[in-house]
Write a protein that holds these residues in place. Structure first.
Motif, PDB file in Angstrom:
ATOM      1  N   UNK A  50      11.511 -44.993 -32.311  1.00 30.27           N
ATOM      2  CA  UNK A  50      10.083 -45.582 -33.144  1.00 30.27           C
ATOM      3  C   UNK A  50       9.652 -44.566 -34.176  1.00 30.27           C
ATOM      4  N   UNK A  51      10.041 -43.196 -33.615  1.00 28.13           N
ATOM      5  CA  UNK A  51       9.538 -42.182 -34.649  1.00 28.13           C
ATOM      6  C   UNK A  51      10.139 -42.151 -35.994  1.00 28.13           C
ATOM      7  N   UNK A  52      11.636 -42.553 -35.941  1.00 25.13           N
ATOM      8  CA  UNK A  52      12.380 -42.739 -37.306  1.00 25.13           C
ATOM      9  C   UNK A  52      11.634 -44.066 -38.176  1.00 25.13           C
ATOM     10  N   UNK A  53      11.642 -45.098 -37.435  1.00 23.67           N
ATOM     11  CA  UNK A  53      11.211 -46.257 -38.125  1.00 23.67           C
ATOM     12  C   UNK A  53       9.740 -46.048 -38.761  1.00 23.67           C
ATOM     13  N   UNK A  54       8.914 -45.227 -37.933  1.00 17.97           N
ATOM     14  CA  UNK A  54       7.596 -45.035 -38.567  1.00 17.97           C
ATOM     15  C   UNK A  54       7.533 -44.118 -39.838  1.00 17.97           C
ATOM     16  N   UNK A  55       8.638 -43.190 -39.795  1.00 17.25           N
ATOM     17  CA  UNK A  55       8.668 -42.440 -40.977  1.00 17.25           C
ATOM     18  C   UNK A  55       9.058 -42.988 -41.994  1.00 17.25           C
ATOM     19  N   UNK A  56       9.946 -44.000 -42.078  1.00 12.18           N
ATOM     20  CA  UNK A  56      10.263 -44.834 -43.223  1.00 12.18           C
ATOM     21  C   UNK A  56       9.097 -45.777 -43.398  1.00 12.18           C
ATOM     22  N   UNK A  57       8.580 -46.598 -42.583  1.00 11.77           N
ATOM     23  CA  UNK A  57       7.317 -47.303 -42.784  1.00 11.77           C
ATOM     24  C   UNK A  57       6.188 -46.729 -43.707  1.00 11.77           C
ATOM     25  N   UNK A  58       5.966 -45.629 -43.160  1.00 16.06           N
ATOM     26  CA  UNK A  58       4.800 -44.917 -43.621  1.00 16.06           C
ATOM     27  C   UNK A  58       5.056 -44.123 -44.903  1.00 16.06           C
ATOM     28  N   UNK A  59       6.157 -43.636 -45.140  1.00 16.31           N
ATOM     29  CA  UNK A  59       6.453 -42.660 -46.101  1.00 16.31           C
ATOM     30  C   UNK A  59       7.677 -43.081 -47.186  1.00 16.31           C
ATOM     31  N   UNK A  60       8.635 -43.895 -46.908  1.00 18.39           N
ATOM     32  CA  UNK A  60       9.403 -44.026 -47.770  1.00 18.39           C
ATOM     33  C   UNK A  60       9.646 -45.589 -48.234  1.00 18.39           C
ATOM     34  N   UNK A  61       8.771 -46.664 -47.983  1.00 19.10           N
ATOM     35  CA  UNK A  61       9.127 -47.799 -48.473  1.00 19.10           C
ATOM     36  C   UNK A  61       8.488 -47.727 -49.993  1.00 19.10           C
ATOM     37  N   UNK A  62       9.055 -48.935 -50.716  1.00 18.20           N
ATOM     38  CA  UNK A  62       8.604 -49.061 -52.061  1.00 18.20           C
ATOM     39  C   UNK A  62       7.304 -49.566 -52.397  1.00 18.20           C
ATOM     40  N   UNK A  63       6.545 -49.679 -51.206  1.00 12.97           N
ATOM     41  CA  UNK A  63       5.230 -50.159 -51.386  1.00 12.97           C
ATOM     42  C   UNK A  63       4.191 -49.406 -52.003  1.00 12.97           C
ATOM     43  N   UNK A  64       4.646 -48.007 -51.652  1.00 13.17           N
ATOM     44  CA  UNK A  64       3.492 -46.944 -52.032  1.00 13.17           C
ATOM     45  C   UNK A  64       2.402 -46.769 -50.936  1.00 13.17           C
ATOM     46  N   UNK A  65       1.761 -45.495 -50.993  1.00 10.67           N
ATOM     47  CA  UNK A  65       0.809 -45.159 -49.713  1.00 10.67           C
ATOM     48  C   UNK A  65      -0.319 -46.037 -49.967  1.00 10.67           C
ATOM     49  N   UNK A  66      -0.815 -46.653 -51.096  1.00  9.88           N
ATOM     50  CA  UNK A  66      -2.142 -47.148 -51.085  1.00  9.88           C
ATOM     51  C   UNK A  66      -1.990 -48.540 -50.186  1.00  9.88           C
ATOM     52  N   UNK A  67      -0.770 -49.353 -50.706  1.00  7.65           N
ATOM     53  CA  UNK A  67      -0.658 -50.648 -49.998  1.00  7.65           C
ATOM     54  C   UNK A  67      -0.424 -50.312 -48.589  1.00  7.65           C
ATOM     55  N   UNK A  68       0.732 -49.446 -48.415  1.00  6.45           N
ATOM     56  CA  UNK A  68       1.007 -49.202 -47.128  1.00  6.45           C
ATOM     57  C   UNK A  68      -0.158 -49.172 -45.944  1.00  6.45           C
TER      58      UNK A  68
END
Length: 178
Positions: A50-68
């Motif tokens: 869960x920690x690994x998936x969360x790190x991706x979802x929060x910091x590494x998607x192409x959505x950017x911080x505002x949309x995330x």
């Protein structure tokens, strides 16, 4: 009366497997383990994944911080996950989500957006949460705006934070940060 469902773990009473995962989660956060992981550490492998998936979802998607962060707040508001909303509202502010949008989401009211991307993300997420589907026309509009990869990541962020919100609700975590 039943015992409290949520319990903050004492790092001195963890199994070796739990301690390894606890330390890995705490290390980048100055020794702090976020509340959801006190629940997840009952299953160390689940906590680690869960920690690994969360790190991706929060910091590494192409959505950017505002949309995330907007997606996190929409999800937390949908599930009534006060803790999740309280933790992410300051992060959303830092990422550029306007205060009026944060306040509207917290009050469970439709926000007014100044930008088309945020409006589209809001429509996508709320449509799914409301009907458990995204109409074809809206899906096509979102794909045209963001591309399929970002739409997959958008859905992934909704899923990840929905899972955390359900966990927080099931274990009746109070709204305060801890």
């Amino acid at each position: 009366m039943s015992a409290a469902r949520f319990r903050k773990l004492d790092s001195e009473q963890l199994s070796p497997e739990q301690q390894t995962v606890f330390d890995a989660i705490a290390a980048p956060r100055g020794g702090v383990v976020p509340t959801p992981f006190h629940i997840l550490l009952e299953s160390p492998e689940l906590a680690s994944l869960t920690q690994a998936l969360g790190a991706f979802c929060r910091y590494r998607t192409q959505l950017g911080p505002r949309l995330s962060e907007l997606l996190v707040l929409i999800t937390a508001a949908h599930w009534g996950a006060e803790y999740e909303f309280a933790v992410h509202a300051p992060e959303a502010r830092k990422a550029g989500v306007p205060e009026t949008v944060i306040a509207a989401l917290q009050a469970e009211k439709p926000p007014e957006f100044a930008d088309a991307e945020s409006q589209l993300v809001y429509e996508f997420a709320t449509s799914f949460f409301r009907t458990r589907d995204v109409p074809d026309a809206l899906f096509e509009k979102v794909v045209a705006q963001f591309g399929r990869r970002r739409v997959v990541e958008l859905a992934g962020v909704l899923g990840y934070y929905s899972g955390l919100a359900m966990l927080l609700r099931i274990f009746r975590v109070p709204g305060e940060k801890s």
